[in-house]
Write a protein that holds these residues in place. Sequence first.
Motif, short mmCIF file in Angstrom:
data_model
loop_
_atom_site.label_atom_id
_atom_site.label_comp_id
_atom_site.label_asym_id
_atom_site.label_seq_id
_atom_site.Cartn_x
_atom_site.Cartn_y
_atom_site.Cartn_z
N ASP A 95 0.64 -1.22 0.36
CA ASP A 95 -0.22 -0.06 0.42
C ASP A 95 0.98 1.03 0.19
OD1 ASP A 95 -1.98 -1.39 -0.26
OD2 ASP A 95 -2.15 -1.30 2.15
N LYS A 96 2.04 1.40 0.87
CA LYS A 96 2.96 2.43 0.54
C LYS A 96 3.72 3.01 -0.38
CE LYS A 96 6.90 4.23 3.86
NZ LYS A 96 7.06 4.11 4.68
N LYS A 97 4.05 1.35 -1.10
CA LYS A 97 4.80 1.53 -2.42
C LYS A 97 3.42 2.10 -3.73
CE LYS A 97 7.99 -1.84 -2.96
NZ LYS A 97 8.62 -3.09 -3.44
N THR A 98 2.56 1.94 -3.29
CA THR A 98 1.10 2.42 -4.40
C THR A 98 1.40 3.81 -3.74
OG1 THR A 98 0.19 0.10 -4.16
CG2 THR A 98 -0.77 1.36 -5.44
N SER A 99 1.29 3.98 -2.46
CA SER A 99 0.58 5.88 -2.11
C SER A 99 1.63 6.13 -2.84
CB SER A 99 0.12 5.88 -1.28
OG SER A 99 0.78 5.56 -0.54
N GLN A 100 3.17 5.72 -2.65
CA GLN A 100 3.95 6.81 -3.09
C GLN A 100 4.23 6.86 -4.81
OE1 GLN A 100 7.51 4.93 -1.57
NE2 GLN A 100 7.65 5.38 -0.01
N LYS A 101 3.67 5.91 -5.38
CA LYS A 101 3.42 5.70 -7.24
C LYS A 101 2.99 6.89 -7.30
CE LYS A 101 3.51 3.13 -10.50
NZ LYS A 101 3.04 1.14 -10.97
N ASN A 102 1.78 6.94 -6.62
CA ASN A 102 0.76 7.63 -7.22
C ASN A 102 1.10 9.09 -6.49
OD1 ASN A 102 0.09 5.45 -9.01
ND2 ASN A 102 -2.01 4.81 -6.86
N SER A 103 1.72 8.93 -5.48
CA SER A 103 1.67 10.75 -5.04
C SER A 103 2.64 11.47 -6.48
CB SER A 103 2.57 10.51 -3.36
OG SER A 103 4.08 10.73 -3.85
N PRO A 104 2.79 12.94 -6.04
CA PRO A 104 3.45 13.65 -6.81
C PRO A 104 4.56 13.94 -6.04
CG PRO A 104 1.18 15.44 -5.73
CD PRO A 104 1.38 13.45 -5.11
N SER A 105 5.75 14.47 -7.35
CA SER A 105 6.87 14.58 -7.54
C SER A 105 7.47 16.06 -6.21
CB SER A 105 7.70 14.42 -8.32
OG SER A 105 9.00 15.14 -8.21
N VAL A 106 7.91 15.98 -5.25
CA VAL A 106 8.22 17.66 -4.89
C VAL A 106 9.11 18.88 -6.00
CG1 VAL A 106 8.86 16.97 -3.02
CG2 VAL A 106 10.39 17.03 -3.77
N CYS A 107 9.47 18.21 -7.09
CA CYS A 107 9.92 18.71 -8.48
C CYS A 107 8.63 18.97 -9.58
CB CYS A 107 10.68 17.45 -9.22
SG CYS A 107 11.48 18.24 -10.25
#
Length: 151
Positions: free
Chosen positions: A7-19
């Motif tokens: 779940d954490k990997k999926t949420s990181q994959k779909n979250s925006p970058s800081v860039c």
Amino acid sequence: MAASRKDKKTSQKNSPSVCTCINLRRSSMAVSGLYDRYLAPSGLNICQFSLLKHLTVLGPVSVSELALEMRLDRTTLVRNLKALEQRGYVEDTSAEGSRNRCLTLTGSGKAVYNDAAALWEEAQLFLQESLGSADLQILTALLSKVEKLSL
């Protein structure tokens, strides 16, 4: 525990970058892919469709003028034109011995453009329905502001 890592990997994959640049590139690739999927039955991708659309509006035009109108560099434009010329959709109608190419849409180019235009409209409608008219207008305004930063 394995499920929570997934779940954490999926949420990181779909979250925006800081860039911001990476976020714009990801969005650009997603939208280009969407248009390409809609245009696939025509045999065109969004870049090729856009070239045909501009040639339809502008009529016979030089490579330099077309690049200026489309706000693309000439190298990118020429690379995308090559496939359209090979398929017989675009031809060089400049006078023999001329140093400048004059690009013209052929009859088959007009036909494929007209067929693809309906598919392009479907992609446009999908984006409008998915984002909503108000958000799409905001997005368009923001993208215009971003483009003007390079001027």
